[in-house]
Design a protein around this motif. Structure first.
Motif, PDB file in Angstrom:
ATOM      1  N   ALA A 282       0.820  -1.210   0.000  1.00  0.00           N
ATOM      2  CA  ALA A 282       0.000   0.000   0.000  1.00  0.00           C
ATOM      3  C   ALA A 282       0.852   1.257   0.000  1.00  0.00           C
ATOM      4  O   ALA A 282       0.396   2.324  -0.389  1.00  0.00           O
ATOM      5  CB  ALA A 282      -0.922  -0.015   1.223  1.00  0.00           C
ATOM      6  N   TYR A 283       2.120   1.151   0.419  1.00  0.00           N
ATOM      7  CA  TYR A 283       2.957   2.348   0.492  1.00  0.00           C
ATOM      8  C   TYR A 283       3.747   2.590  -0.786  1.00  0.00           C
ATOM      9  O   TYR A 283       4.665   3.399  -0.807  1.00  0.00           O
ATOM     10  CB  TYR A 283       3.903   2.261   1.695  1.00  0.00           C
ATOM     11  CG  TYR A 283       4.617   0.941   1.853  1.00  0.00           C
ATOM     12  CD1 TYR A 283       5.741   0.645   1.083  1.00  0.00           C
ATOM     13  CD2 TYR A 283       4.167  -0.015   2.760  1.00  0.00           C
ATOM     14  CE1 TYR A 283       6.389  -0.559   1.213  1.00  0.00           C
ATOM     15  CE2 TYR A 283       4.812  -1.234   2.893  1.00  0.00           C
ATOM     16  CZ  TYR A 283       5.919  -1.499   2.112  1.00  0.00           C
ATOM     17  OH  TYR A 283       6.560  -2.696   2.233  1.00  0.00           O
ATOM     18  N   LEU A 284       3.392   1.894  -1.878  1.00  0.00           N
ATOM     19  CA  LEU A 284       4.135   2.061  -3.136  1.00  0.00           C
ATOM     20  C   LEU A 284       4.130   3.515  -3.603  1.00  0.00           C
ATOM     21  O   LEU A 284       5.165   4.084  -3.927  1.00  0.00           O
ATOM     22  CB  LEU A 284       3.526   1.156  -4.208  1.00  0.00           C
ATOM     23  CG  LEU A 284       4.056   1.382  -5.620  1.00  0.00           C
ATOM     24  CD1 LEU A 284       5.466   0.870  -5.749  1.00  0.00           C
ATOM     25  CD2 LEU A 284       3.160   0.725  -6.652  1.00  0.00           C
ATOM     26  N   GLY A 285       2.942   4.126  -3.620  1.00  0.00           N
ATOM     27  CA  GLY A 285       2.805   5.492  -4.110  1.00  0.00           C
ATOM     28  C   GLY A 285       3.637   6.458  -3.285  1.00  0.00           C
ATOM     29  O   GLY A 285       4.316   7.335  -3.817  1.00  0.00           O
ATOM     30  N   ARG A 286       3.610   6.267  -1.987  1.00  0.00           N
ATOM     31  CA  ARG A 286       4.359   7.158  -1.105  1.00  0.00           C
ATOM     32  C   ARG A 286       5.858   7.030  -1.362  1.00  0.00           C
ATOM     33  O   ARG A 286       6.568   8.026  -1.501  1.00  0.00           O
ATOM     34  CB  ARG A 286       4.047   6.813   0.358  1.00  0.00           C
ATOM     35  CG  ARG A 286       4.869   7.606   1.351  1.00  0.00           C
ATOM     36  CD  ARG A 286       4.428   7.313   2.777  1.00  0.00           C
ATOM     37  NE  ARG A 286       4.600   5.900   3.144  1.00  0.00           N
ATOM     38  CZ  ARG A 286       5.747   5.371   3.559  1.00  0.00           C
ATOM     39  NH1 ARG A 286       6.808   6.125   3.650  1.00  0.00           N
ATOM     40  NH2 ARG A 286       5.833   4.098   3.881  1.00  0.00           N
ATOM     41  N   ARG A 287       6.322   5.780  -1.486  1.00  0.00           N
ATOM     42  CA  ARG A 287       7.750   5.566  -1.713  1.00  0.00           C
ATOM     43  C   ARG A 287       8.203   6.222  -3.014  1.00  0.00           C
ATOM     44  O   ARG A 287       9.253   6.837  -3.090  1.00  0.00           O
ATOM     45  CB  ARG A 287       8.046   4.077  -1.769  1.00  0.00           C
ATOM     46  CG  ARG A 287       7.966   3.372  -0.438  1.00  0.00           C
ATOM     47  CD  ARG A 287       9.235   3.625   0.356  1.00  0.00           C
ATOM     48  NE  ARG A 287       9.288   2.779   1.541  1.00  0.00           N
ATOM     49  CZ  ARG A 287       9.849   1.582   1.571  1.00  0.00           C
ATOM     50  NH1 ARG A 287      10.417   1.108   0.485  1.00  0.00           N
ATOM     51  NH2 ARG A 287       9.865   0.873   2.672  1.00  0.00           N
ATOM     52  N   LEU A 288       7.374   6.043  -4.066  1.00  0.00           N
ATOM     53  CA  LEU A 288       7.733   6.623  -5.358  1.00  0.00           C
ATOM     54  C   LEU A 288       7.786   8.140  -5.272  1.00  0.00           C
ATOM     55  O   LEU A 288       8.710   8.780  -5.767  1.00  0.00           O
ATOM     56  CB  LEU A 288       6.708   6.207  -6.421  1.00  0.00           C
ATOM     57  CG  LEU A 288       6.981   4.916  -7.155  1.00  0.00           C
ATOM     58  CD1 LEU A 288       5.773   4.527  -7.987  1.00  0.00           C
ATOM     59  CD2 LEU A 288       8.185   5.060  -8.067  1.00  0.00           C
ATOM     60  N   ALA A 289       6.780   8.731  -4.607  1.00  0.00           N
ATOM     61  CA  ALA A 289       6.725  10.182  -4.485  1.00  0.00           C
ATOM     62  C   ALA A 289       7.932  10.683  -3.705  1.00  0.00           C
ATOM     63  O   ALA A 289       8.558  11.682  -4.069  1.00  0.00           O
ATOM     64  CB  ALA A 289       5.427  10.600  -3.801  1.00  0.00           C
TER      65      ALA A 289
END
Lengths: 515, 467
Positions: A282-289
């Protein structure tokens, strides 16, 4: 990880083990559990102080320089949280682990030739600057149509075989930044090998020195450990930030962030975390950002407010070429330039296969002033005109599909001719041809204005009653494709030839048709 | 923890067994399973934690019971004894002889999983392999150390293509040690026999090692079969300086087996039920192709996979395409049009082509000629689509010219007999023949000097100046 002189020209794996040393120690295959220091511990560097004992220094201040490679001066900086009086500064030959100075305050802090930093924590900056200068790449479709700013971020998504890697490598070779960090993250071994053998041979067009002298490679191929693959992105960007802090322009290419995201998914799966979309955590988007946010043109922490930039270009490999998958979507949300690679273009060997209709760059407005003062006043208009013609072409193509080319009225045929010329004589660029591989922005301007000028003249004579077939048979039309194969020094002569021929031929055409 | 036996089998789930009370089993350790009736089976540790080991059984789990079965942890990971004697032999999917010959005895034992080649030690593959097939040599050149999969579908002649490549492949101007390692992964015995017969007929069987896991064999063996083949290939290449061509067919079956295990372990599935680590797992197979600096041999891989429902975006071809250096795609329409081999040149690709061609390797005009053929073929196919709507008569002259090029391209260039071995000169010359119908202004991809040097006259009877 250890940061200090010797990073440049190195080839690391995902956890900063130098692969050349690793090969010397454990043979051609990577054996498990080897720990090797990232920097050469024995090599002595010539250390030249620029501050002297008793000087007051503040965080980020440069106290000394080391000529790391003939191209790049490595700057030794005061750590972020240290200020005070400089004492004990030495001069001479030192290894990366030697103490070279100390800063005295209420307590004394030693400064070594190298320093340590945690890769997952971004190195802080004073403030970020607006992105108003383009990162020139010498690639016509990128520089002209979809430029990325210095310190900007760009995403190249594309299905396999559409030329992501070649595009990235072209950027690494030609982008006008001082330091290049190239991360091969979960990519093919042979491809990494190609990078490893080619880069040392490449000569930097500006300094005439090997490109490798300003390059760091991070190579973690797809069969190397997954956890190292996950770490490789952070390893790379931390080194990038380190050189940015010295005041350099750094360009970082990550090929490919999808492999990194998959590593994240694999680790997350092993940790038995609850999956989000398509099994990704679920934290993929956060990591990418977080990753892309580490780029930027900024004022780094230093008393003299040095400027440095870190531009990020991430390749994305969407499964099945489907851009709606989580990695592509999350990347698009945080990057401002989108270079959409198109399998159809690649199939017909139109390279670089960047689709001019779907790609975009949100930096154009910010950079308009730069183009006006550095290239030409009409640059923005030319670009717009060319894009409009291409847009129009795609509409006309639909009509052609229905009624056939012959049924089109002549003016429309003229537009198709111009669009074809833009596509074939301008956008297509061969990475493997000596001359064509790099085009300066000035040459781009001349090429584009010539092509568009031809188009305008064509429209003009067609209005007077001529046909596109007649224009197509002109000698000057046949000369236009030569532009891209022509060296910059010889371009002026060719352009004069084309222009005079063009004028002469169109004049006679318009006379002929008005009779 | 060598040679300790446990009788604490806790659970049997599909291909997996769970052994309790095991304290320090190692990941990947080999396990021998002894049934109540004395029968022995092999397995491998998949997961280990305090007091529990999950073992994947190669072969049937049918008949295993929780009371009488004893498991022995052998204290080593899967290894294979390798020797020169392996050429000319037939093995089953676990590496045991299948041809009634003796067991391979050798001091040299290699780890099956292998270590990854240090990217720094790799040598860039750049030796052109002449396969004698125009569509490969001319348009999607194969080089030594490459991994080039064939994306096929059920009912298409991928086996013929693979065997023709294996028969004809040679590096121009060299007579070097060349051998073939063939791994059958879950294919039918008919297909396997086809390959054996082909190797026999061409007299290359003594240069070939075969590993056969047929569809009737346990699917779990399929995890090991390609690794056995590659371990053998690496031995032959790096220790015996051979140039090895590895044919793996059919990788789709391998992935299915992987999915079966993943499902039995109750892992969170990725796309279409395949495990999330499918990419990494496939990479650990495909990445074992290559060349190493300072060593003479090379491993070239030719994996074959069938695309379920001809769908190239299915996870198996998709992930494969992201790992391998290109692909050769077979097309059903061409097959129906009786073009043999039915290779769709437009979607096929060889990423290492540029390293293998050009002056000194094939010919200076190769790259640009190939680009021009691509472009012309693509344009001709567009014209064909248009002709289907408006009729051929309504096409412009230019479109009609390209249509002819596209038709000839398929019929004369791609199409070739199963025993037709074309040299690279023949292939390139054939390419220029096709372009003869186009005028010079339409050849935008080729430098004018090459056109002057190599182009054939438009009139019939043009001679090839390059000869």
């Amino acid at each position: 990880m250890q940061l200090g002189p010797g990073l440049l020209t190195s080839i690391y794996d995902g956890i900063q083990r130098p692969l050349d040393v690793l090969a010397a120690e454990s043979g051609d295959f990577i054996s498990r559990g080897k720990i090797i220091p990232a920097l050469d511990q024995k090599k002595k560097w010539e250390f030249i102080p620029v501050k002297k004992n008793g000087d007051q220094v503040s965080p980020g201040e440069i106290i000394a320089e080391v000529q790391e490679t003939p191209l790049i001066k490595h700057k030794i900086m005061v750590p972020y949280n240290v200020s005070g009086e400089l004492v004990d500064i030495s001069e001479g030959q030192f290894t990366v682990n030697d103490k070279i100075a100390a800063v005295k305050n209420s307590k004394t802090t030693d400064i070594g030739l190298s320093s340590w930093w945690t890769v997952r924590i971004p190195r802080p900056v004073l403030r970020k600057l607006p992105p108003d200068q383009p990162l020139l790449t010498g690639q016509r479709v990128l520089d002209t149509f979809f430029p990325v700013a210095k310190g900007g971020s760009a995403a190249i998504p594309g299905p396999f075989g559409s030329g992501k890697t070649v595009t990235q490598q072209q950027l690494a070779k030609w982008a006008d930044s001082e330091i290049i960090v190239y991360i091969g993250c979960g990519e093919r071994g042979n491809e990494m090998c190609e990078v490893l053998t080619q880069f040392p041979k490449l000569i930097d067009p500006k300094s005439k020195r090997p490109l490798m002298e300003r390059t760091i490679l991070v190579a973690n191929t797809s069969n190397m450990p997954v956890a190292a693959r996950e770490a490789s992105i952070y390893t790379g960007i931390t080194m990038g930030e380190y050189y940015r802090d010295m005041g350099y322009g750094v360009a970082l290419m990550a090929d490919s962030t999808s492999r990194w995201a998959e590593a994240l998914r694999e680790i997350s799966g092993r940790l038995e975390e609850m999956p989000g979309e398509e099994g990704y955590p679920a934290y993929l988007g956060r990591r990418l950002a977080e990753f892309y946010e580490r780029g930027g043109r900024c004022i780094v922490i230093s008393p003299e407010e040095r400027e440095g930039s870190l531009s990020l270009v991430g390749a994305v490999s969407p499964p099945g070429g489907d851009f709606s998958e989580p990695v592509s979507q999350n990347t698009l949300r945080v990057t401002r330039v989108f270079w959409g690679l198109d399998a159809n273009l690649a199939n017909r060997r139109h390279f670089p296969a960047i689709n001019w209709l779907t790609s975009y760059s949100l930096y154009m407005d910010d950079m308009a002033d730069w183009y006006k003062s550095n290239v030409s006043k009409d640059w923005i208009d030319l670009r717009k005109e060319a894009l409009e013609i291409l847009q129009k072409e795609s509409e006309l193509q639909e009509i052609v599909q229905l009624v056939g080319y012959d049924a089109l009225p002549e003016p429309e045929k003229g537009i198709l001719d111009t669009a074809r010329s833009i596509r074939e004589d301008y956008l297509q660029q061969s990475a493997f041809d000596e001359v064509d591989t790099y085009t300066s922005i000035q040459k781009q301007h001349k090429m584009l204005s010539t092509i568009l000028e031809f188009g305008r003249k064509e429209a003009d004579v067609i209005k007077k009653g001529s046909t596109s077939a007649k224009v197509g048979a002109l000698e000057s039309r046949g000369m236009i494709p030569k532009m891209k194969w022509t060296k910059e020094e010889e371009l002026e002569k060719l352009l004069n030839d084309i222009n005079s021929k063009m004028k002469q031929e169109f004049d006679s055409l318009s006379k002929e048709s008005s009779n | 923890m060598p040679n300790v036996s446990y009788k604490t089998l806790d659970k049997v789930a599909g291909p997996l067994i769970f052994v309790k009370g095991v304290d320090n089993a190692a990941y990947g350790e080999m396990v021998e399973i002894k049934l109540e009736n004395g029968e022995r089976r092999q397995g491998q540790v998949l997961d280990t934690s305090q007091g529990l080991a999950v073992v994947q059984v190669f072969g049937q789990t049918l008949g295993l019971n929780t009371t009488g079965t004893s498991t022995t942890f052998l204290g080593e990971t899967a290894t294979l004894s390798v020797s020169d004697e392996m050429l000319g032999r037939v093995f089953d999917g676990l590496g045991n002889p299948k041809d009634n010959g003796p067991k391979i005895v050798s001091k040299e034992k290699f780890d099956l999983v292998g270590s990854s080649i240090n990217p720094y030690s790799r040598e860039e593959p750049s030796e052109f392999i002449q396969t004698g097939m125009s569509n490969i040599d001319g348009m999607n050149t194969l080089v030594r150390g490459q991994k080039l999969p064939i994306f096929s579908a059920s009912g298409l002649p991928h086996n013929q293509l693979a065997s023709q490549i294996a028969r004809q492949a040679q590096v121009v101007g060299t007579e070097e040690n060349f051998s073939v390692v063939f791994a059958a992964i879950g294919i039918t015995s008919e297909e396997a026999n086809f390959f054996i017969k082909q190797f026999e007929e061409s007299g290359s069987l003594e240069r070939t090692a075969l590993f056969l896991n047929l569809s009737s064999d346990p699917s779990m063996e399929r995890i090991l079969t390609p690794r056995l083949a590659l371990t053998t290939a690496e031995f032959l290449a790096y220790e015996r300086e051979q140039h090895v061509l590895v044919i793996l067919t059919d990788m789709t079956n391998y992935c299915e087996a992987l999915r079966e295990i993943s499902a039995a372990r109750e892992e969170v599935p990725g796309r279409r039920g395949y495990p999330g680590y499918l990419y990494t797992d496939l990479a650990s197979i495909y990445e074992r192709a290559g060349k190493i600096k300072g060593r003479k041999g090379s491993v070239t891989q030719l994996p074959i996979l069938t695309m379920p429902a001809d769908d190239i975006t299915h996870p198996i071809p998709d992930l494969t395409g992201y790992i391998t250096e290109g692909q050769i795609v077979m097309n059903r329409e061409l097959h129906r049009a009786n073009i043999q081999p039915p290779v769709d040149v437009l979607t096929s690709l060889s990423r290492l082509m540029n390293q293998g061609i050009g002056e000194g390797r094939t010919r200076e005009d190769h790259r640009q000629l190939a680009d021009q053929l691509y472009a012309a073929y693509a344009q001709g196919k567009d014209a064909r689509a248009l002709a289907a709507i408006v009729g051929e008569g309504a096409l412009s002259d230019l479109d009609r010219k390209f249509l002819i090029v596209a038709n000839d391209f398929e019929k004369k260039f791609v199409h070739q007999g199963p025993n037709e071995n074309r040299s690279i000169e023949q292939t390139l010359s054939l390419g220029w023949d096709l372009l003869a119908g186009l005028s010079e202004t339409e050849l935008t991809r080729i430098k004018p000097e090459f056109i002057a040097k190599y182009a054939k006259k438009t009139s019939t009877g043009g001679t090839n100046k390059s000869e």
